[in-house]
Every structure is written in structure tokens, then in C-alpha cells.
Design a protein around this motif. Structure first.
Motif, PDB file in Angstrom:
ATOM      1  N   GLU A  51      -5.616  57.697  23.814  1.00 23.30           N
ATOM      2  CA  GLU A  51      -4.184  57.528  23.568  1.00 23.30           C
ATOM      3  C   GLU A  51      -3.947  56.629  22.354  1.00 23.30           C
ATOM      4  O   GLU A  51      -3.124  56.931  21.488  1.00 23.30           O
ATOM      5  N   ARG A  52      -4.683  55.534  22.276  1.00 21.28           N
ATOM      6  CA  ARG A  52      -4.556  54.604  21.151  1.00 21.28           C
ATOM      7  C   ARG A  52      -4.848  55.334  19.831  1.00 21.28           C
ATOM      8  O   ARG A  52      -4.118  55.209  18.852  1.00 21.28           O
ATOM      9  N   GLN A  53      -5.907  56.124  19.817  1.00 19.15           N
ATOM     10  CA  GLN A  53      -6.268  56.887  18.622  1.00 19.15           C
ATOM     11  C   GLN A  53      -5.198  57.926  18.284  1.00 19.15           C
ATOM     12  O   GLN A  53      -4.843  58.104  17.110  1.00 19.15           O
ATOM     13  N   ILE A  73       2.255  51.823  25.320  1.00 21.65           N
ATOM     14  CA  ILE A  73       2.660  50.474  24.933  1.00 21.65           C
ATOM     15  C   ILE A  73       1.820  49.382  25.601  1.00 21.65           C
ATOM     16  O   ILE A  73       1.978  48.209  25.288  1.00 21.65           O
ATOM     17  N   LEU A  74       0.923  49.759  26.494  1.00 19.00           N
ATOM     18  CA  LEU A  74       0.048  48.772  27.125  1.00 19.00           C
ATOM     19  C   LEU A  74      -0.908  48.157  26.110  1.00 19.00           C
ATOM     20  O   LEU A  74      -1.367  47.029  26.289  1.00 19.00           O
ATOM     21  N   ASP A  75      -1.199  48.889  25.044  1.00 20.30           N
ATOM     22  CA  ASP A  75      -2.121  48.426  24.021  1.00 20.30           C
ATOM     23  C   ASP A  75      -1.399  47.555  23.000  1.00 20.30           C
ATOM     24  O   ASP A  75      -0.425  47.981  22.387  1.00 20.30           O
ATOM     25  N   GLU A  76      -1.907  46.351  22.798  1.00 21.37           N
ATOM     26  CA  GLU A  76      -1.271  45.399  21.886  1.00 21.37           C
ATOM     27  C   GLU A  76      -1.216  45.928  20.454  1.00 21.37           C
ATOM     28  O   GLU A  76      -0.217  45.757  19.754  1.00 21.37           O
ATOM     29  N   ARG A 116       6.432  53.584  45.394  1.00 20.10           N
ATOM     30  CA  ARG A 116       5.996  52.199  45.201  1.00 20.10           C
ATOM     31  C   ARG A 116       5.223  52.060  43.892  1.00 20.10           C
ATOM     32  O   ARG A 116       5.437  51.122  43.126  1.00 20.10           O
ATOM     33  N   GLN A 117       4.333  52.997  43.603  1.00 15.61           N
ATOM     34  CA  GLN A 117       3.547  52.923  42.374  1.00 15.61           C
ATOM     35  C   GLN A 117       4.435  53.046  41.140  1.00 15.61           C
ATOM     36  O   GLN A 117       4.209  52.361  40.147  1.00 15.61           O
ATOM     37  N   TRP A 118       5.444  53.906  41.205  1.00 16.85           N
ATOM     38  CA  TRP A 118       6.369  54.037  40.071  1.00 16.85           C
ATOM     39  C   TRP A 118       7.073  52.712  39.827  1.00 16.85           C
ATOM     40  O   TRP A 118       7.157  52.251  38.691  1.00 16.85           O
ATOM     41  N   ARG A 119       7.564  52.107  40.909  1.00 17.45           N
ATOM     42  CA  ARG A 119       8.246  50.801  40.770  1.00 17.45           C
ATOM     43  C   ARG A 119       7.309  49.743  40.187  1.00 17.45           C
ATOM     44  O   ARG A 119       7.692  48.977  39.306  1.00 17.45           O
ATOM     45  N   GLU A 120       6.072  49.716  40.677  1.00 19.92           N
ATOM     46  CA  GLU A 120       5.112  48.732  40.179  1.00 19.92           C
ATOM     47  C   GLU A 120       4.781  48.971  38.710  1.00 19.92           C
ATOM     48  O   GLU A 120       4.684  48.017  37.929  1.00 19.92           O
ATOM     49  N   LEU A 121       4.616  50.234  38.336  1.00 17.98           N
ATOM     50  CA  LEU A 121       4.360  50.554  36.924  1.00 17.98           C
ATOM     51  C   LEU A 121       5.518  50.085  36.050  1.00 17.98           C
ATOM     52  O   LEU A 121       5.317  49.490  34.993  1.00 17.98           O
ATOM     53  N   MET A 122       6.724  50.367  36.498  1.00 17.13           N
ATOM     54  CA  MET A 122       7.894  49.980  35.708  1.00 17.13           C
ATOM     55  C   MET A 122       8.038  48.462  35.628  1.00 17.13           C
ATOM     56  O   MET A 122       8.383  47.933  34.577  1.00 17.13           O
ATOM     57  N   GLU A 123       7.774  47.765  36.711  1.00 17.16           N
ATOM     58  CA  GLU A 123       7.850  46.301  36.680  1.00 17.16           C
ATOM     59  C   GLU A 123       6.834  45.739  35.693  1.00 17.16           C
ATOM     60  O   GLU A 123       7.120  44.785  34.977  1.00 17.16           O
ATOM     61  N   ALA A 124       5.661  46.349  35.636  1.00 16.38           N
ATOM     62  CA  ALA A 124       4.615  45.875  34.731  1.00 16.38           C
ATOM     63  C   ALA A 124       4.893  46.255  33.283  1.00 16.38           C
ATOM     64  O   ALA A 124       4.476  45.549  32.367  1.00 16.38           O
ATOM     65  N   ARG A 125       5.594  47.350  33.063  1.00 18.23           N
ATOM     66  CA  ARG A 125       5.768  47.875  31.704  1.00 18.23           C
ATOM     67  C   ARG A 125       7.138  47.622  31.082  1.00 18.23           C
ATOM     68  O   ARG A 125       7.252  47.615  29.855  1.00 18.23           O
TER      69      ARG A 125
END
Length: 160
Positions: A51-53, A73-76, A116-125
Motif C-alpha cells: 500500500e505504501r508503495q 494513513i497509518l504510515d507516517e 465493534r471492529q469498525w468502531r475500534e478502527l475508526m477510533e484509532a484512525r
């Protein structure tokens, strides 16, 4: 996931008279297999490298509307690359996500307890999305045309 980035992106590209590109599609084409298979066969770290590439190549080569996968966007270094670009964050709440996608298991990061996973992903992102975005456009209860118009308005762009 399921926010409508492909539909809205294609519509924006058409309205602006510019090309459209999706980095997830680039990865699938280059690898010759679905993203879910990459996750299963090689793991998330390998997918994130691909994805980064893909994002780096697309930003360098593509002059039009570009859609990125939700985890890009997880990658700095990706966030730094996007910092000077007119990035739009299409936001959506979990109830809208359920209506649009059913939060099905074809999405590898939502395989178990999708709500739950969607909510957690969104909270993290979410803070990362807002960090790189020039504008945030809510998509809840809006048609793709309404979202695309809101993006044009927010970026002060006109149809071609």
C-alpha cells in the motif's frame, strides 16, 4: 471502508474532467489477487508495504482524483506525502456503514464482530484522517452526487 470513496472519486473525476485512480485497485492489479487474499497469505504488514508503495507511485504519477485505502494513513511517510495535497476525508458513522456494506466479512479487518471492529478502527484512525485532510465531508444520508458536490464546494472547485 464503505464510505463511497470509489463512487465519489469517479464522479469527481468525471465532473473535473480528470482521470481517476484507486490505490487498492493498483495493488490488486499488481498482485493479481484480492486484498483479502494478501492479508491471509502474507499478513497485514506485507499489505501495508504494498500500500505504501502504491500510494507513493500514484501520488508521483497521477494528475487526477486519487482514492486511498482506509489504512493508508497509518504510515507516517504516507501522511507526510499527503500533507501538502488537497486531501478529503469522507466521514461516516457505524450505522451508515452497516446500511451500506452490512460490514461483511469480505473486509479482512472486520472478520470478527464487525461493528465493534469498525468502531475500534475508526477510533484509532479518525485523528490521522483529520490530520491529513484539508476538509472533512460527512457522507451519512447523502447520495454520491451530494457528497461529490460537497467536496467540490469545500475545495472551491468547479465542474469542467
Amino acid at each position: 471502508m464503505g464510505v463511497g470513496k470509489s463512487t465519489v472519486g469517479e464522479l469527481l473525476a468525471e465532473w473535473l474532467g480528470s482521470p481517476y485512480r484507486d490505490t487498492d485497485a493498483d495493488i490488486v492489479a499488481a498482485e493479481g489477487r484480492p486484498i483479502a487474499d494478501i492479508f491471509v497469505d502474507e499478513g497485514e504488514p506485507r499489505f501495508r508495504e504494498l500500500e505504501r508503495q502504491a500510494v507513493r507511485a500514484a501520488v508521483a504519477e497521477h494528475p487526477g482524483v486519487l482514492a486511498l485505502g482506509g489504512g493508508a494513513i497509518l504510515d507516517e511517510s504516507t501522511r507526510a506525502l499527503l500533507a501538502s495535497l488537497p486531501v478529503v476525508y469522507l466521514s461516516m458513522d457505524v450505522e451508515e456503514a452497516v446500511k451500506r456494506t452490512g460490514l461483511n466479512t469480505a473486509r479482512p479487518l472486520l472478520a470478527v464482530n464487525p461493528r465493534r471492529q469498525w468502531r475500534e478502527l475508526m477510533e484509532a484512525r479518525r485523528h490521522l484522517y483529520t490530520e491529513v485532510a484539508r476538509v472533512v465531508v460527512p457522507t451519512d444520508d447523502r447520495t454520491p452526487e451530494e457528497v461529490a458536490r460537497a467536496v467540490l464546494d469545500a475545495l472551491e472547485l468547479k465542474k469542467a
